[in-house]
Design an enzyme around this catalytic site. Structure first.
Site, short mmCIF file in Angstrom:
data_model
loop_
_atom_site.label_atom_id
_atom_site.label_comp_id
_atom_site.label_asym_id
_atom_site.label_seq_id
_atom_site.Cartn_x
_atom_site.Cartn_y
_atom_site.Cartn_z
N THR A 188 46.54 34.56 -14.92
CA THR A 188 48.02 34.07 -15.46
C THR A 188 48.17 32.80 -14.84
O THR A 188 47.68 32.43 -13.76
CB THR A 188 49.30 35.00 -14.81
OG1 THR A 188 48.92 35.10 -13.64
CG2 THR A 188 49.06 36.31 -15.65
N SER B 108 49.02 36.32 -6.22
CA SER B 108 49.85 37.38 -5.40
C SER B 108 49.24 38.02 -4.21
O SER B 108 48.04 37.62 -3.79
CB SER B 108 49.70 38.74 -6.61
OG SER B 108 48.34 39.19 -6.62
N GLY B 109 49.98 38.44 -3.17
CA GLY B 109 49.65 38.91 -1.99
C GLY B 109 49.09 37.62 -1.28
O GLY B 109 49.97 36.74 -0.95
N GLY C 200 50.30 42.89 -7.50
CA GLY C 200 51.24 43.64 -6.84
C GLY C 200 52.19 44.46 -7.52
O GLY C 200 51.97 44.46 -9.00
N ASP C 201 53.01 44.98 -6.87
CA ASP C 201 54.10 45.94 -7.84
C ASP C 201 54.87 45.07 -8.86
O ASP C 201 55.35 45.61 -9.87
CB ASP C 201 54.84 46.73 -6.73
CG ASP C 201 54.42 47.62 -6.08
OD1 ASP C 201 53.30 48.17 -6.41
OD2 ASP C 201 54.74 47.90 -4.67
#
Length: 620
Positions: free
Chosen positions: A201, A173-174, A230-231
């Site tokens: 993950t 992520s990110g 993140g979201d």
């Protein structure tokens, strides 16, 4: 060796006071050395630690300067302490003050030490929490052990702090630093004695599958679930939990929306609510993670918590996901991290980790989104999703679709994709129906008196729309039914039968529904600056077709602190509890916190205070 001398307790040759004051808990007090400061008298009582410089008989100017220095950092409450640990022999350093050597160590000395771990708020940014360590030393190991045991005893009485957490880490992520961020904050959990089961993950949907396959008995062994990402990653975990357990009715829709569905699909349409009206929620109905639920007369859901024994060994025991225990946590590692910024005030992994280990709590609204079948031949049931921050169509969906082509660019892909979509300037023909939301006008005088008399608990109705959501937000507490008895909610909707469905039809560049303000580093005030975390409203933002230049002005206002991105004639902004959407022409794409959903017909409602987060809200 311990001995009594004049009512005071002694350990070896050091004076150790243990006294009772007005029936309060005992106060443990002794002279120790504070690293980089010098000799202090440390006291421990039921509220926290305090220390002061040892009494000094001289009048040396440097000693007075030293004493004044102590006044700003002389007390730490247990609510700001997350751990204490006994360490080995080590150096205690002398004072950092250049001339304060009268009552201080004249050189670094080796002592037994213990470290108190807490936090301090940033002086320039109150929402930013910084790690603070206080290292105390003494020649006698027993005294150090006594203080450590006493502090741990008080920390064990702090309520709401988690003991066991399930942690999902998204390594990609990110900026692909999720694993590194967790390694940076992991020691905070270890020191706080929080057991963590960490799952890194390995693919898209991994966390969703794990959450959906876990039994209630397994989940009941944790005090919450933490997402390092993140979201979108948080919403994957949220949906993995809710879709397999939450049995909530579909959102209310206007009658002609139902008719059109029936015309297209015949008898295959589920039984929708037939009336459209406002509603009030009962105070105990705010955690609808339940086995059963039903519609009330307004078409909204009433949720009841079924009390169950969480210690039961039954495989099918109820999942205790109430606001009193089970919470979600987010440690920011995404591209925007809007949910973290709105719930903690900053995008900082250490601050978020401290919120979690200290057991902070804030309620969060969740939007339930339903995609309806478009053809009678479809065999799929309506597709249900849940989202915590934003639902967007048109521009918002097109940006996500375009950005997938440039994933190799990292977070910068959103700026690049956004520019391309902006230049394309594509609009969509659609009709949006939304439920009118009014504040209650017929509250009795006695009810008003009760609300106004609870100063500090619930806001007056006149002030409901004022201010931004902060820590201990009065608007969220009032709309959640904040009462002294917990039995009567504050009501802000109009009476059933007086609410109505309103419509807007035309060509739209975008359709957005914000659950929260959606603040992020690119939009410091968010799309809707005064949106709240748990007030039971969606903020529907409809941007009609307009010239490039005007739309660009709107986007620029989003990036400005104090900007007014909604103050344009081509923009409609409505507060509502539910809306329904129908597109005409080519099917567009919805963006649900980064997840794509193609839908001709869609409806959504807000579920007030559905989940709790380890957070407090932004601080002033």
């Amino acid at each position: 060796m311990k001995m009594e001398r004049g009512g005071d307790e002694f350990v070896g040759d050091e004076r150790l006071r243990d006294r009772q004051f007005d029936g309060e808990s005992s106060i443990l007090s002794s002279a120790l050395f504070l690293d980089h400061v010098g000799e202090v008298v440390l006291s421990v009582n039921s509220t926290g630690l305090s220390w002061k410089p040892v009494d000094c008989p001289c009048d040396d100017e440097s000693c007075w300067h030293r004493k004044l220095t102590f006044t700003s950092t002389a007390k730490v409450n247990f609510s700001d302490i997350y751990a204490v640990e006994l360490t080995d022999l080590g150096l205690i350093h002398q004072s950092i003050l250049p001339k304060a050597d009268c009552c201080f160590l004249h050189s670094d000395s080796e002592m037994y030490r213990f470290i108190v771990h807490g936090f301090q708020r940033s002086k320039t940014q109150p929402s930013m929490w910084m790690l603070a360590m206080y290292t105390f030393g003494h020649k006698d190991l027993q005294i150090c052990e006594l203080f450590v045991n006493q502090i741990n005893a008080y920390l064990s009485k702090e309520t709401g702090r988690p003991k066991s957490l399930l942690v999902f880490v998204h390594p990609l992520s990110g900026k692909r630093n999720g694993r590194r961020i967790w390694e940076g904050v992991g020691p905070i959990f270890s020191r706080a004695r929080v057991r963590t089961k960490v799952i890194v993950t390995e693919r898209t949907g991994h966390a969703f599958d794990v959450m959906g396959s876990m039994t209630n008995q397994d989940l009941n062994s944790y005090d919450g679930v933490v997402a390092v990402g993140g979201d979108g990653f948080f919403n994957e975990i949220l949906n993995g939990l809710l879709l397999s357990r939450l049995k909530a009715p579909y959102p209310p829709v206007p009658p002609d929306f139902t008719d059109s569905l029936e015309n297209e699909l015949g008898n295959s349409v589920p039984n929708l609510n037939e009336t459209a009206a406002g509603t009030s929620y009962e105070c105990e109905d705010q955690s609808p993670l339940l086995p059963t639920s039903g519609h009330n007369q307004s078409g909204f859901s009433n949720f009841k918590i079924k009390k169950s024994d969480c210690s039961s060994g039954e495989q099918d025991s109820e999942l205790c996901i109430s606001n009193e225990r089970f919470r979600f946590g987010i440690i920011p590692a995404g591209s925007t991290d809007a949910i973290v910024i709105c719930t903690t005030g900053v995008r900082d992994p250490i601050t978020s980790a401290l919120h979690i280990v200290l057991g902070k709590r804030v309620s969060l609204d969740i939007a339930q989104v339903v995609k309806w079948k478009a053809t009678s031949s479809s065999k799929n049931e309506p597709d249900v999703r849940y989202t915590a921050s934003f639902v967007g169509y048109g521009f918002y969906g097109d940006v996500i679709v375009e950005s997938e082509k440039y994933r190799w660019m990292g977070p910068k892909r959103y700026d690049f994709a956004g520019t391309k979509v902006f230049l394309r300037h594509r609009s969509y023909e659609a009709e949006i129906s939304y439920l009118e939301a009014k504040r209650e006008q017929n509250i009795s005088d006695s009810e008003k008196d009760q609300q106004h008399g609870r100063a500090g608990d619930c806001n007056e109705l006149e002030n409901y729309d004022l201010g931004i959501c902060r820590a201990n937000c009065q608007t969220c507490r009032a709309s959640s039914g904040c009462t002294t008895t917990g039995s009567r909610p504050a009501t802000f909707y109009s009476n059933p039968g007086k609410s109505r469905w309103l419509r807007s039809r035309g060509h739209f560049l975008s359709v957005g529904a914000a659950v929260i303000s959606c603040r992020n580093e690119r939009a410091p005030d968010g799309l809707v600056a005064n949106a709240h975390l748990s007030d039971g409203f969606l903020h529907l933002v409809l941007i009609k077709e307009c010239p490039h230049a005007l739309y660009l002005r709107h986007l620029i206002e989003l990036t400005r602190k104090g900007g007014k991105p909604l103050d344009f004639g081509f923009i409609e902004h409505h507060k509502t509890a539910a809306f329904a959407f129908t597109s005409f022409g080519k099917e567009g794409v919805w963006n649900l916190d980064g997840e794509l959903l193609r839908a001709h017909k869609l409806s959504a409602q807000v579920l007030r205070g559905l989940v709790s987060l380890f957070a407090t809200g932004p601080e002033v």
